[in-house]
Design an enzyme around this catalytic site. Structure first.
Site, PDB file in Angstrom:
ATOM      1  N   GLY A 140       0.830  -1.277   0.029  1.00 44.01           N
ATOM      2  CA  GLY A 140      -0.027   0.104  -0.068  1.00 44.01           C
ATOM      3  C   GLY A 140       0.667   1.417  -0.032  1.00 44.01           C
ATOM      4  CE1 TYR A 173      -8.293   2.001 -10.425  1.00 38.70           C
ATOM      5  CE2 TYR A 173      -6.220   2.345 -11.519  1.00 38.70           C
ATOM      6  CZ  TYR A 173      -7.227   1.482 -10.616  1.00 38.70           C
ATOM      7  OH  TYR A 173      -6.962   0.200 -10.828  1.00 38.70           O
ATOM      8  CB  CYS A 217     -12.532   4.447 -31.133  1.00 43.80           C
ATOM      9  SG  CYS A 217     -11.439   4.162 -32.639  1.00 43.80           S
TER      10      CYS A 217
HETATM   11  N1  LLP Z   1      -1.649  -6.936  -1.086  1.00 48.61           N
HETATM   12  C1  LLP Z   1      -2.814  -6.973  -1.356  1.00 48.61           C
HETATM   13  C2  LLP Z   1      -3.601  -7.877  -0.788  1.00 48.61           C
HETATM   14  C3  LLP Z   1      -3.356  -6.119  -2.361  1.00 48.61           C
HETATM   15  O1  LLP Z   1      -4.721  -6.099  -2.649  1.00 48.61           O
HETATM   16  C4  LLP Z   1      -2.520  -5.216  -2.867  1.00 48.61           C
HETATM   17  C5  LLP Z   1      -3.015  -4.287  -3.892  1.00 48.61           C
HETATM   18  C6  LLP Z   1      -1.251  -5.227  -2.569  1.00 48.61           C
HETATM   19  C7  LLP Z   1      -0.831  -6.178  -1.789  1.00 48.61           C
HETATM   20  C8  LLP Z   1       0.000  -4.327  -3.241  1.00 48.61           C
HETATM   21  O2  LLP Z   1      -0.464  -2.895  -3.016  1.00 48.61           O
HETATM   22  P1  LLP Z   1       0.611  -1.731  -3.316  1.00 48.61           P
HETATM   23  O3  LLP Z   1       1.932  -1.917  -2.395  1.00 48.61           O
HETATM   24  O4  LLP Z   1       0.780  -2.078  -4.874  1.00 48.61           O
HETATM   25  O5  LLP Z   1      -0.083  -0.451  -3.254  1.00 48.61           O
HETATM   26  N2  LLP Z   1      -4.539  -0.776 -10.161  1.00 48.61           N
HETATM   27  C9  LLP Z   1      -4.492  -0.066  -8.910  1.00 48.61           C
HETATM   28  C10 LLP Z   1      -3.908  -0.417  -7.716  1.00 48.61           C
HETATM   29  C11 LLP Z   1      -4.661  -1.590  -7.055  1.00 48.61           C
HETATM   30  C12 LLP Z   1      -4.168  -2.109  -5.755  1.00 48.61           C
HETATM   31  C13 LLP Z   1      -5.026  -3.377  -5.425  1.00 48.61           C
HETATM   32  N3  LLP Z   1      -4.323  -4.137  -4.304  1.00 48.61           N
HETATM   33  C14 LLP Z   1      -3.551   1.146  -9.431  1.00 48.61           C
HETATM   34  O6  LLP Z   1      -3.196   1.548 -10.338  1.00 48.61           O
HETATM   35  O7  LLP Z   1      -3.529   2.244  -8.739  1.00 48.61           O
END
Ligand code: LLP
Length: 424
Positions: A246, A326, A352
């Site tokens: 996150g 987003y 498109c």
């Molecule tokens: N662990 C779990 C259970 C998750 O659902 C996620 C991301 C992560 C780890 C990794 O999170 P990060 O460190 O990458 O924030 N497509 C979206 C982001 C979706 C994230 C979903 N879950 C975007 O482009 O911003």
């Protein structure tokens, strides 16, 4: 430069030419065509090193959340650096194994694992299933019993903490589909402990993505530790604590805490509450790869409009879906800076749809044929790309110092049509 680019120091202008590590990006665009994703190995390893520093001397494991970028050449970098992986499908497990990763360092997240996925992940010997509902506990136990195995499980708790990020990427609030509600957690653990095919090993949470302050993490940590105290008081030991991923990155002047600074704070709290000796697990995605990558694109046409000027480029929403999905902001910069007046454009792709834009109201000094870089494109770009409009997926290059490696060839239309059949 006074305002460093996201991705610096690995991404920088030298002699007015944008370089990633020691490679001039214009040379790569000319050699491999555009759109082209380019990643810096050193930037990925530097991002990883910030977490590794934080966990020095601790029992901890970093599981790269490969949904951020699951290209084999990227996974290989993290596998060779000793990381585990956070997966959300059997396909992702197969990619880990193909890239040289170890099943025993894999954790399996996600709300909707199928029986077939559970069975194959169990047989591969993954480290842990992060379970998200009580019915999933029952199904996983029955699958394990039917294979004569025991599934290591952690339960994902929903701490009901607001990460103050885009609603599509908040995951730890009551209204989200993720995890088990805070007040049902103890019951869920008691149920898990009673099932014959499960071995309770940990607890996990993930509150969202692109989080740029430490407070939501501190709140979630406290809430998870409160639960651990209750669960252990009921006689169920919790061996590992998994705080998910996150952590945000700098897209446009964002100032998330550095991974080592954030974790120094979190570890101090863990120590203060008497949990400093537990195995720690994390699942970072974006913060390991986001600012290690750029997408190179060529300007096709400049189209002055009545209300807006458009800079039409050859990358599109199928390559870089984040702005369309987003309204995400990615900096867009020229590969070669030139003197002259800039004009304000919407930078758009050839798809498109009016939603096919990469950047709005950007001041650029460009003409057809110029090359641009979309920055912070290492995470959730290629992995979310599609073939919409029968556009092939872009090629990918990994830069390592002065050397370059094609880690994905540009997809052809034959690749896209493979497996399709006319009716005979
Ligand atoms: N662990 C779990 C259970 C998750 O659902 C996620 C991301 C992560 C780890 C990794 O999170 P990060 O460190 O990458 O924030 N497509 C979206 C982001 C979706 C994230 C979903 N879950 C975007 O482009 O911003």
């Amino acid at each position: 430069m006074s305002n460093p680019l996201p991705g610096s120091p690995f991404l920088a202008y030298r002699d007015a030419q944008l370089h990633l590590e020691q490679v001039r990006l214009q040379d790569l665009a000319q050699q491999h065509g555009t759109p082209l994703f380019v990643y810096s190995k050193a930037a990925m390893l530097a991002a990883l090193a910030a977490y590794q520093r934080a966990f020095q001397g601790r029992r901890a494991r970093i599981h790269y959340a490969m949904k951020a970028n699951s290209s084999l050449g990227v996974l290989q970098v993290f596998a060779q650096a000793g990381c585990g992986f956070d997966i959300v499908s059997l396909g992702e497990l197969q990619r880990v194994l193909a890239a040289g990763g170890e099943a025993s360092k894999v954790i399996f997240s996600g709300v909707g694992k199928s029986r077939a996925e559970m069975q194959q992940a169990l047989q591969a010997g993954i480290a842990c299933f992060n379970v998200e509902s009580e019915p999933e506990l029952d199904v996983l136990s029955s699958v394990a019993v039917s294979c004569g195995l025991v599934a290591p499980v952690s339960i994902r708790v929903n701490p009901n903490v607001d990460p103050k990020t885009h609603p599509y990427i908040s995951t730890g609030l009551k209204g989200n589909k993720f995890g088990i509600a805070h007040d049902r957690t103890l019951q869920a653990y008691q149920h898990a402990a009673s099932l014959p095919g499960l071995n309770v090993v940990g607890i996990d949470c993930h509150i969202g993505s692109q989080i740029t302050t430490s407070e939501p993490y501190m709140d979630a940590l406290d809430r998870v530790l409160d639960l651990v105290e209750h669960i252990e008081a009921a006689g169920i030991p919790i061996h590992h604590l998994d705080f998910g991923g996150g952590l945000g990155i700098n897209y446009n002047g964002d100032t998330p805490p550095a991974a080592d600074a954030l974790w120094a704070q979190l570890l101090a709290r863990l120590d203060a509450r008497g949990f400093g000796d537990r195995q720690i697990m994390i699942e970072p995605g974006r913060s390991l790869v986001g600012n290690a990558g750029v997408c190179l694109t060529e300007v096709q046409f400049i189209k002055p409009g009545e209300q807006k000027n458009f800079c039409i480029v050859d990358a599109a929403m199928n390559d870089l879906p984040r702005p369309a999905m987003y309204e995400a902001f990615h900096q867009i910069v020229p590969l070669h800076t030139q003197a002259g007046d800039s004009v304000v454009y919407d930078v758009v792709g050839p798809v498109c749809e009016s939603g096919d834009w990469l950047g709005r109201d950007r001041a650029l000094q460009v003409q057809a044929g110029d090359l641009l870089a979309v920055l912070s494109a290492g995470a959730y770009c290629m992995s979310m790309s599609s073939n919409y409009n029968t556009r092939g997926r872009a090629a990918e290059v990994l830069v390592d110092g002065a050397s370059t490696h094609v880690i994905r060839q540009r997809e052809t239309v034959q690749d896209q049509m493979r497996g399709e059949h006319l009716v005979k």
